[in-house]
Design a protein around this motif. Structure first.
Motif, PDB file in Angstrom:
ATOM      1  N   GLY A  81      20.408  15.947  29.103  1.00 41.09           N
ATOM      2  CA  GLY A  81      19.242  16.361  29.865  1.00 41.09           C
ATOM      3  C   GLY A  81      19.101  17.860  29.959  1.00 41.09           C
ATOM      4  N   LEU A  82      18.926  18.351  31.192  1.00 41.23           N
ATOM      5  CA  LEU A  82      18.655  19.769  31.394  1.00 41.23           C
ATOM      6  C   LEU A  82      19.769  20.676  30.880  1.00 41.23           C
ATOM      7  CD1 LEU A  82      16.679  21.847  32.440  1.00 41.23           C
ATOM      8  CD2 LEU A  82      17.684  21.592  34.722  1.00 41.23           C
ATOM      9  N   PRO A  83      21.044  20.358  31.102  1.00 39.33           N
ATOM     10  CA  PRO A  83      22.086  21.244  30.561  1.00 39.33           C
ATOM     11  C   PRO A  83      21.981  21.451  29.055  1.00 39.33           C
ATOM     12  CG  PRO A  83      23.031  19.752  32.179  1.00 39.33           C
ATOM     13  CD  PRO A  83      21.621  19.297  31.954  1.00 39.33           C
ATOM     14  N   ALA A  84      21.610  20.410  28.331  1.00 40.13           N
ATOM     15  CA  ALA A  84      21.446  20.544  26.876  1.00 40.13           C
ATOM     16  C   ALA A  84      20.246  21.409  26.536  1.00 40.13           C
ATOM     17  CB  ALA A  84      21.305  19.178  26.237  1.00 40.13           C
ATOM     18  N   LEU A  85      19.142  21.202  27.247  1.00 37.73           N
ATOM     19  CA  LEU A  85      17.929  21.966  26.960  1.00 37.73           C
ATOM     20  C   LEU A  85      18.093  23.441  27.300  1.00 37.73           C
ATOM     21  CD1 LEU A  85      15.214  19.463  28.234  1.00 37.73           C
ATOM     22  CD2 LEU A  85      15.851  19.950  25.863  1.00 37.73           C
ATOM     23  N   GLN A  86      18.940  23.748  28.295  1.00 46.39           N
ATOM     24  CA  GLN A  86      19.137  25.141  28.672  1.00 46.39           C
ATOM     25  C   GLN A  86      19.752  25.959  27.541  1.00 46.39           C
ATOM     26  OE1 GLN A  86      21.364  24.384  32.302  1.00 46.39           O
ATOM     27  NE2 GLN A  86      19.666  25.137  33.555  1.00 46.39           N
ATOM     28  N   GLY A  87      20.455  25.291  26.641  1.00 42.07           N
ATOM     29  CA  GLY A  87      21.038  25.993  25.515  1.00 42.07           C
ATOM     30  C   GLY A  87      20.107  26.110  24.323  1.00 42.07           C
ATOM     31  N   LYS A  88      18.942  25.464  24.404  1.00 37.95           N
ATOM     32  CA  LYS A  88      18.024  25.438  23.270  1.00 37.95           C
ATOM     33  C   LYS A  88      16.664  26.058  23.573  1.00 37.95           C
ATOM     34  CE  LYS A  88      20.119  21.068  21.752  1.00 37.95           C
ATOM     35  NZ  LYS A  88      19.877  19.608  21.544  1.00 37.95           N
ATOM     36  N   LEU A  89      16.292  26.106  24.839  1.00 39.27           N
ATOM     37  CA  LEU A  89      14.993  26.626  25.252  1.00 39.27           C
ATOM     38  C   LEU A  89      15.171  27.741  26.277  1.00 39.27           C
ATOM     39  CD1 LEU A  89      13.175  23.202  25.801  1.00 39.27           C
ATOM     40  CD2 LEU A  89      12.725  24.790  23.931  1.00 39.27           C
ATOM     41  N   ASP A  90      14.189  28.617  26.368  1.00 36.68           N
ATOM     42  CA  ASP A  90      14.156  29.599  27.456  1.00 36.68           C
ATOM     43  C   ASP A  90      13.639  28.873  28.699  1.00 36.68           C
ATOM     44  OD1 ASP A  90      14.983  31.590  25.738  1.00 36.68           O
ATOM     45  OD2 ASP A  90      12.962  32.301  25.316  1.00 36.68           O
ATOM     46  N   VAL A  91      14.484  28.774  29.719  1.00 32.40           N
ATOM     47  CA  VAL A  91      14.162  27.980  30.907  1.00 32.40           C
ATOM     48  C   VAL A  91      13.860  28.888  32.092  1.00 32.40           C
ATOM     49  CG1 VAL A  91      14.984  26.206  32.505  1.00 32.40           C
ATOM     50  CG2 VAL A  91      15.655  26.114  30.085  1.00 32.40           C
ATOM     51  N   ASN A  92      12.773  28.601  32.779  1.00 29.94           N
ATOM     52  CA  ASN A  92      12.470  29.290  34.034  1.00 29.94           C
ATOM     53  C   ASN A  92      12.105  28.265  35.093  1.00 29.94           C
ATOM     54  OD1 ASN A  92       9.765  29.096  32.492  1.00 29.94           O
ATOM     55  ND2 ASN A  92       9.102  29.598  34.578  1.00 29.94           N
ATOM     56  N   VAL A  93      12.391  28.581  36.337  1.00 27.84           N
ATOM     57  CA  VAL A  93      12.071  27.709  37.467  1.00 27.84           C
ATOM     58  C   VAL A  93      10.954  28.364  38.277  1.00 27.84           C
ATOM     59  CG1 VAL A  93      12.933  26.588  39.558  1.00 27.84           C
ATOM     60  CG2 VAL A  93      14.441  26.845  37.555  1.00 27.84           C
ATOM     61  N   VAL A  94       9.872  27.651  38.471  1.00 32.09           N
ATOM     62  CA  VAL A  94       8.727  28.180  39.219  1.00 32.09           C
ATOM     63  C   VAL A  94       9.076  28.246  40.704  1.00 32.09           C
ATOM     64  CG1 VAL A  94       6.312  27.782  39.839  1.00 32.09           C
ATOM     65  CG2 VAL A  94       7.110  27.315  37.511  1.00 32.09           C
ATOM     66  N   THR A  95       8.796  29.365  41.320  1.00 29.58           N
ATOM     67  CA  THR A  95       9.159  29.573  42.724  1.00 29.58           C
ATOM     68  C   THR A  95       8.291  28.723  43.651  1.00 29.58           C
ATOM     69  OG1 THR A  95       7.574  31.373  43.063  1.00 29.58           O
ATOM     70  CG2 THR A  95       9.761  31.952  42.179  1.00 29.58           C
ATOM     71  N   PRO A  96       8.778  28.433  44.870  1.00 34.08           N
ATOM     72  CA  PRO A  96       7.956  27.683  45.831  1.00 34.08           C
ATOM     73  C   PRO A  96       6.613  28.354  46.112  1.00 34.08           C
ATOM     74  CG  PRO A  96      10.230  27.751  46.568  1.00 34.08           C
ATOM     75  CD  PRO A  96      10.136  28.669  45.378  1.00 34.08           C
ATOM     76  N   GLU A  97       6.589  29.681  46.124  1.00 38.01           N
ATOM     77  CA  GLU A  97       5.332  30.395  46.375  1.00 38.01           C
ATOM     78  C   GLU A  97       4.325  30.127  45.264  1.00 38.01           C
ATOM     79  OE1 GLU A  97       8.575  32.020  48.620  1.00 38.01           O
ATOM     80  OE2 GLU A  97       8.363  31.791  46.437  1.00 38.01           O
ATOM     81  N   GLU A  98       4.790  30.146  44.025  1.00 41.40           N
ATOM     82  CA  GLU A  98       3.892  29.867  42.908  1.00 41.40           C
ATOM     83  C   GLU A  98       3.521  28.384  42.844  1.00 41.40           C
ATOM     84  OE1 GLU A  98       2.267  31.887  40.974  1.00 41.40           O
ATOM     85  OE2 GLU A  98       3.170  33.649  41.920  1.00 41.40           O
ATOM     86  N   GLN A  99       4.464  27.509  43.220  1.00 37.67           N
ATOM     87  CA  GLN A  99       4.141  26.075  43.276  1.00 37.67           C
ATOM     88  C   GLN A  99       2.961  25.833  44.214  1.00 37.67           C
ATOM     89  OE1 GLN A  99       7.806  24.130  44.435  1.00 37.67           O
ATOM     90  NE2 GLN A  99       8.253  23.533  42.330  1.00 37.67           N
ATOM     91  N   ALA A 100       2.965  26.542  45.348  1.00 38.94           N
ATOM     92  CA  ALA A 100       1.881  26.387  46.321  1.00 38.94           C
ATOM     93  C   ALA A 100       0.540  26.803  45.707  1.00 38.94           C
ATOM     94  CB  ALA A 100       2.174  27.221  47.569  1.00 38.94           C
ATOM     95  N   LYS A 101       0.556  27.825  44.856  1.00 35.64           N
ATOM     96  CA  LYS A 101      -0.680  28.258  44.191  1.00 35.64           C
ATOM     97  C   LYS A 101      -1.132  27.233  43.155  1.00 35.64           C
ATOM     98  CE  LYS A 101       0.423  33.153  44.869  1.00 35.64           C
ATOM     99  NZ  LYS A 101       0.766  34.446  44.219  1.00 35.64           N
ATOM    100  N   PHE A 102      -0.174  26.644  42.427  1.00 38.51           N
ATOM    101  CA  PHE A 102      -0.512  25.554  41.502  1.00 38.51           C
ATOM    102  C   PHE A 102      -1.175  24.410  42.271  1.00 38.51           C
ATOM    103  CE2 PHE A 102       2.480  27.536  38.541  1.00 38.51           C
ATOM    104  CZ  PHE A 102       1.984  27.183  37.300  1.00 38.51           C
ATOM    105  N   ALA A 103      -0.556  24.031  43.400  1.00 37.51           N
ATOM    106  CA  ALA A 103      -1.077  22.915  44.196  1.00 37.51           C
ATOM    107  C   ALA A 103      -2.470  23.226  44.731  1.00 37.51           C
ATOM    108  CB  ALA A 103      -0.119  22.616  45.350  1.00 37.51           C
ATOM    109  N   GLU A 104      -2.669  24.451  45.197  1.00 35.91           N
ATOM    110  CA  GLU A 104      -3.964  24.851  45.751  1.00 35.91           C
ATOM    111  C   GLU A 104      -5.071  24.752  44.709  1.00 35.91           C
ATOM    112  OE1 GLU A 104      -5.983  28.694  48.080  1.00 35.91           O
ATOM    113  OE2 GLU A 104      -3.933  28.807  47.294  1.00 35.91           O
ATOM    114  N   ALA A 105      -4.728  25.048  43.455  1.00 37.80           N
ATOM    115  CA  ALA A 105      -5.727  25.005  42.393  1.00 37.80           C
ATOM    116  C   ALA A 105      -5.997  23.591  41.900  1.00 37.80           C
ATOM    117  CB  ALA A 105      -5.268  25.877  41.218  1.00 37.80           C
ATOM    118  N   ALA A 106      -4.945  22.765  41.828  1.00 36.47           N
ATOM    119  CA  ALA A 106      -5.071  21.467  41.151  1.00 36.47           C
ATOM    120  C   ALA A 106      -5.357  20.284  42.076  1.00 36.47           C
ATOM    121  CB  ALA A 106      -3.801  21.186  40.349  1.00 36.47           C
TER     122      ALA A 106
END
Length: 342
Positions: free
Chosen positions: A286-311
């Motif tokens: 799962g995620l541990p494998a993908l972390q070695g193959k992809l550039d991974v970022n975690v969206v912050t709670p503040e940005e999640q709130a903006k995603f939610a507000e828009a969608a």
């Protein structure tokens, strides 16, 4: 504790040696994902169900497995089950939406705060799960055997760049299921929704027909999207159901004993599938494998709130407009169940 018991039962079932009996009944079980029970939750469900049914019927019932979409596209196989050509299918919400549009109520972004709440609500034993299943059965004629999440919360992948804010979605062509609600999510965030069947997704990402897609981490991993994508953005913006259905006439043609066996085996298998998703997410598959193959970022709670507000408003408006009072009532019932589960 329930998951631990289900997993223990599943492991024990898989270790049982098959007995040589001639089958009186054959159940064909189809699903989209790999057959390996340790690679996908539906693979685990199918393997456990087959073992439990065949061993506990002393071989009177044979279960034939058709993984990886062998029998056709998701919505096509559901139609085969409705017509009696196939007995049972584990399908995605995208496939089911063409037969039961109200599955779209699950697509309110950021409605579920965590996987614990999601597992409690997306379950046939929950108040909402029972209501949802009963309505689906009434409208499609299919019998619901299991209801669970599709592998965890959705994340975005992309070949163009990380998606850490709403602005990063601008102009990106994101593959969606053939769900109007999913298309509304992408459009409301400034992206270009590209609706494609599952069988075409890898090639679309490989050739640039789509820049990215959204799916749970276990699906991203077994589909090998890391081979054709560069960025993985953990947004946790959506969680959708997988729905296991069976042809009702076929089920009712069986003896009460065999009907109980199928229901019990499906219940154990569903719990095993739900547990397997959590294992895959946390393991080297799962995620541990993908972390070695992809550039991974975690969206912050503040940005999640903006995603939610828009969608969120866009999806709710679509549900109210497309499905009317019935859809709005089903949506509000789900949201109330989420609040209660919190």
């Amino acid at each position: 504790m329930r998951f631990l018991k289900a997993t223990a039962t599943a492991v024990a079932a898989l270790c049982l040696a098959g007995q040589a009996y001639a089958a009186d009944t054959t159940i064909r079980l189809a699903h989209l994902n790999p057959e390996d029970p340790f690679a996908s939750h539906s693979g685990a469900m199918a393997a456990v169900f087959k073992s439990l049914v065949e061993s506990n019927s002393n071989g009177r019932i044979e279960v034939q497995l058709f993984a990886n979409g062998q029998l056709g596209k998701d919505n096509e196989v559901i139609e085969q089950v409705r017509s009696g050509l196939v007995e049972t299918v584990i399908s995605s919400s995208g496939g089911m939406a063409q037969h039961y549009p109200l599955v779209g109520v699950f697509d309110i972004p950021f409605a579920f705060p965590n996987i614990g709440v999601a597992s409690e609500v997306i379950d046939m034993d929950s108040e909402f799960g029972a209501k949802f299943s009963a309505d689906l059965e009434e409208k499609t004629g299919l019998k619901v055997l299991g209801l669970l999440d599709s592998g965890g919360f959705f994340a975005f992948t992309s070949s163009k760049g990380p998606i850490s804010s709403v602005a990063d979605m601008d102009g990106q062509r994101i593959r969606t299921m053939t769900l109007p609600t999913h298309e509304a999510i992408i459009s409301s965030l400034g992206g270009q929704p590209t609706a494609l069947p599952w069988a075409e997704v890898y090639t679309a990402l490989q050739t640039g027909v789509a820049d990215g897609q959204m799916n749970p981490v276990p699906i991203i991993a077994f589909a090998k999207f890391d081979e054709v994508q560069k960025y993985l953005s953990i947004t946790n913006h959506l969680i959708t159901p997988y729905i296991w259905t069976m042809n009702s006439e076929f089920l009712e043609s069986l003896s009460e004993e065999d009907q109980y066996l199928i229901s019990w085996a499906a219940d154990v298998a569903t719990d095993a599938g739900r547990s397997m998703s959590r294992v895959i997410e946390a393991s080297e598959k799962g995620l541990p494998a993908l972390q070695g193959k992809l550039d991974v970022n975690v969206v912050t709670p503040e940005e999640q709130a903006k995603f939610a507000e828009a969608a969120q408003p866009a999806v709710r408006a679509l549900i109210e407009e497309s499905y009317g009072a019935e859809g709005t009532e089903m949506l509000d019932s789900m949201l109330s169940s989420i609040e209660a589960a919190k």
